[in-house]
Design an enzyme around this catalytic site. Structure first.
Site, short mmCIF file in Angstrom:
data_model
loop_
_atom_site.label_atom_id
_atom_site.label_comp_id
_atom_site.label_asym_id
_atom_site.label_seq_id
_atom_site.Cartn_x
_atom_site.Cartn_y
_atom_site.Cartn_z
N GLU A 148 0.34 -0.96 -0.17
CA GLU A 148 -0.18 -0.12 -0.13
C GLU A 148 1.20 1.22 -0.05
OE1 GLU A 148 -1.95 -2.87 3.04
OE2 GLU A 148 0.24 -1.92 2.73
N GLN A 191 20.44 -2.83 6.80
CA GLN A 191 20.83 -2.56 5.66
C GLN A 191 20.24 -2.90 4.53
OE1 GLN A 191 24.69 -4.80 5.16
NE2 GLN A 191 24.74 -4.69 7.30
N LYS A 222 29.64 0.77 10.14
CA LYS A 222 29.13 -0.21 9.24
C LYS A 222 28.16 0.03 7.95
CE LYS A 222 28.89 -4.97 9.69
NZ LYS A 222 28.38 -5.62 10.14
N CYS A 380 -16.91 14.46 27.35
CA CYS A 380 -18.02 13.93 26.68
C CYS A 380 -18.81 12.76 27.29
CB CYS A 380 -16.95 13.53 25.64
SG CYS A 380 -17.88 13.89 23.37
N GLU A 404 -28.72 7.73 22.57
CA GLU A 404 -28.03 6.77 21.88
C GLU A 404 -27.79 5.47 21.83
OE1 GLU A 404 -23.50 7.53 22.57
OE2 GLU A 404 -23.09 6.31 21.21
N HIS A 519 -13.67 17.79 24.46
CA HIS A 519 -12.32 17.41 24.27
C HIS A 519 -11.29 18.12 25.00
CE1 HIS A 519 -13.53 12.68 23.66
NE2 HIS A 519 -15.08 13.89 22.28
N GLU A 521 -8.49 17.43 26.44
CA GLU A 521 -7.46 16.43 26.54
C GLU A 521 -6.93 16.98 25.17
OE1 GLU A 521 -10.02 15.61 26.20
OE2 GLU A 521 -9.91 13.54 25.06
N1 GLN Z 1 -21.79 8.73 21.75
C1 GLN Z 1 -21.48 10.06 22.33
C2 GLN Z 1 -21.86 10.83 21.67
O1 GLN Z 1 -21.71 11.04 20.32
C3 GLN Z 1 -20.36 10.41 23.59
C4 GLN Z 1 -19.39 10.69 22.21
C5 GLN Z 1 -18.07 10.75 22.84
O2 GLN Z 1 -17.66 10.67 24.20
N2 GLN Z 1 -16.51 11.25 22.20
O3 GLN Z 1 -22.29 12.07 21.91
#
Ligand code: GLN
Length: 547
Positions: A148, A191, A222, A380, A404, A519, A521
């Site tokens: 690929e 190599q 080498k 989230c 959900e 998020h 993070e």
């Molecule tokens: N599943 C949840 C949503 O779609 C949270 C998504 C998540 O945590 N990134 O809202």
């Protein structure tokens, strides 16, 4: 016009190509150059958005809403340069573009072939934003020899050939296996890997050799001889205690110097490494430790929560403590008391996730944290579960849940405190979605503004009331439950600017309980820890002092 460093890998996968690229980016910045890092992935998925985090690790979301490879997270964490949609591409995306053009008739009836049509599409991608930076670092996913990968290798060969001499260099990562029985480092796989590269027209300028043992000068010479590389450009890469030592470690063994030499940039500007020296100092000189539980589903593969793990480390660095993370599978206590699994932790983090499996356990984790006054950060899905917990156990909505889960099971079982959002505002636009839309790209994705309530804990933590954070979700907490939940003490302390979408909730009579729909993070860096993670770890340190 930018200079280009193409980074490839050989011998085995997982050698730390992404880390080497990111560290090189940081070192070039330390020498005063501007950089951008890019990832070219040979797999056929159009983007990693729909790939299982079990298989592929975390999906890293950019400000402009692209779902990308987790390597872009490394790039951002080391360079601080926000990645863009145009910094990540896969074969699937390239072929989709080519085929769309073919259907539109853009190729005027020509026969469409890998060379030149696919390779041209790759080259066009590589040079997007060429005039914006001094260096463009392009990492090719996979290893040399993969079927690929061939169009990508061919494209970078052509690209370098078409540019003025000295504008592009190739850096190749390999492994030197150590045979304990004979006490030797073996150079043969390296190599062969370079031979493979050369057979497709690519001669590496810099070789980075991963090794568990020091590489003797004799072996270095080498490798240089057999691989047609200068001895100073054979760079050893040893295992590190922390990835954040990589910039200093690579600098000590001459990586940035070798790259500048390959471009014939002389004299090389002297590097200012103070940022990385401080980072190193904060990792090495810690005072105490905290134990944090990440309660989630994708715990089999830690890479699924890569950015969270890193952001916690950054939070630890900000507080000069070591953060020990335990991955706790929420499914285990879906139907049981969560206490035996969660007692003893100084803080609990419930991260993002998709699907119903394990969510009852996450709801229990939120309840445990609320009742026991343990610091809780819900991200989230982790925020949504905290709200459902509040609705069920404090506001008396016994069957509170998320739409959900009803969508997944096809049954109507819950009162949708968290519901499927189909229309929202992004900047000046109204975005509309249908439940039946494709799986890829139907989410609220990328950076959105939020307004924080003055005087709230989050406003205090952020040091202001206007923030911008990245999202990736389909479902939202329904604003119509706000009054009821606020009267129970759950403050809606962050909202979308139009006041319709709850972005942050916090329990008011709790030392530290915050749920965020976004998020955080994704924006944390070792040299600029995210305020929420910094304060979350601080709260964990306080808890650890109480016990
Ligand atoms: N599943 C949840 C949503 O779609 C949270 C998504 C998540 O945590 N990134 O809202």
């Amino acid at each position: 016009m930018a200079r280009y460093v193409f980074i490839t890998g050989g011998v085995v996968s997982s050698l730390g190509k992404g880390l080497a690229s990111a560290a090189l980016g940081a070192l070039l910045q330390a020498r005063g150059f501007s950089v951008r890092l890019r990832k070219l992935d040979p797999y056929l998925n159009v983007d990693p958005g729909t790939m299982s985090p079990f298989e592929h690790g975390e999906v890293f979301v950019t400000d402009d809403g692209a779902e990308t490879d987790l390597d872009l997270g490394h790039y951002e964490r080391f360079t601080g340069v926000p990645a863009r949609k145009t910094d990540s591409v896969s074969s699937g995306r390239i072929y989709t573009n080519v085929l769309e053009k073919e259907r539109r008739g853009d190729y005027l009836g020509k026969t469409i072939q890998v060379i030149p049509h696919v390779t041209n599409e790759i080259k066009d991608f590589i040079e997007i934003g060429d005039d914006e930076v001094d260096f463009m670092l392009c990492e090719i996913g996979g290893t040399v020899g993969d079927i690929e990968g061939l169009p990508f290798f061919e494209a970078i060969r052509q690209f370098a050939q078409e540019r003025p001499r000295g504008q592009c260099i190739f850096m190749h990562l390999t492994l030197l296996p150590y045979l304990a029985a004979s006490g030797e480092l073996k150079t043969k796989p390296t190599q062969h890997s370079v031979k493979e590269l050369r057979s497709i027209g690519l001669q590496p300028d810099v070789l980075v050799c991963r090794s568990e043992q020091p590489i003797p000068e004799k072996e270095r010479a080498k490798i240089a001889l057999f691989c047609n590389v200068r001895p100073e450009a054979v760079i050893p890469a040893y295992d590190l205690n922390s990835i954040y030592e990589a910039p200093l470690a690579y600098h000590r063994v001459g990586l940035d110097q070798a790259v500048l030499d390959a471009f014939q940039i002389a004299p090389a500007p002297r590097p200012d490494l103070t940022v990385w020296e401080d980072v190193q100092d904060r990792i090495t000189n810690t005072d105490g430790e905290v134990n944090i539980a990440i309660v989630g589903k994708y715990i089999q593969l830690e890479d699924a929560y890569k950015s969270i793990k890193e952001a916690l480390i950054h939070g630890g660095m900000a507080n000069r403590v070591k953060v020990n993370v335990d991955w706790v599978d929420s499914e285990v206590f879906d139907k049981k008391d969560a206490a035996p699994y969660l007692e003893g932790y100084h803080a609990i983090l419930v991260p993002g996730g998709f699907g119903e499996r394990g969510t009852e356990g996450k709801i229990k984790a939120a309840q445990f944290a609320r009742e026991r006054k343990v610091p809780y950060l819900g991200i989230c899905l982790g925020m949504q579960m905290a709200v459902i917990e509040a609705a069920r156990n404090m506001a008396g909505i016994d069957d509170a849940g998320s739409e959900e889960f009803d969508h997944e099971s096809g049954k109507k079982r819950f009162t949708p405190v968290v519901y499927h959002l189909k229309e929202w505002v992004q900047g000046n636009y109204t975005v509309k979605r249908k439940t039946s839309d494709d799986k890829g790209g139907t989410m609220r994705l990328g950076a959105y503004d939020a307004t924080l309530k003055a005087g709230s804990k989050v406003a205090q933590i952020y040091g202001g009331t206007a923030i911008e954070e990245r999202h990736r979700h389909r479902y939202e907490v329904d604003i119509k439950y706000r009054d009821k939940l606020e009267s129970c003490g759950l403050a809606f302390s962050g909202m979308s600017p139009d006041g319709r979408l709850p972005e942050i909730v916090e329990w008011q009579d709790h030392p530290w309980f915050i749920g965020v729909q976004f998020h955080p993070e994704l924006k944390s860096k070792p040299f600029a820890p995210h305020p929420l993670f910094k304060d979350f770890v601080r709260a964990a340190v306080e808890t650890s002092r109480l016990v």
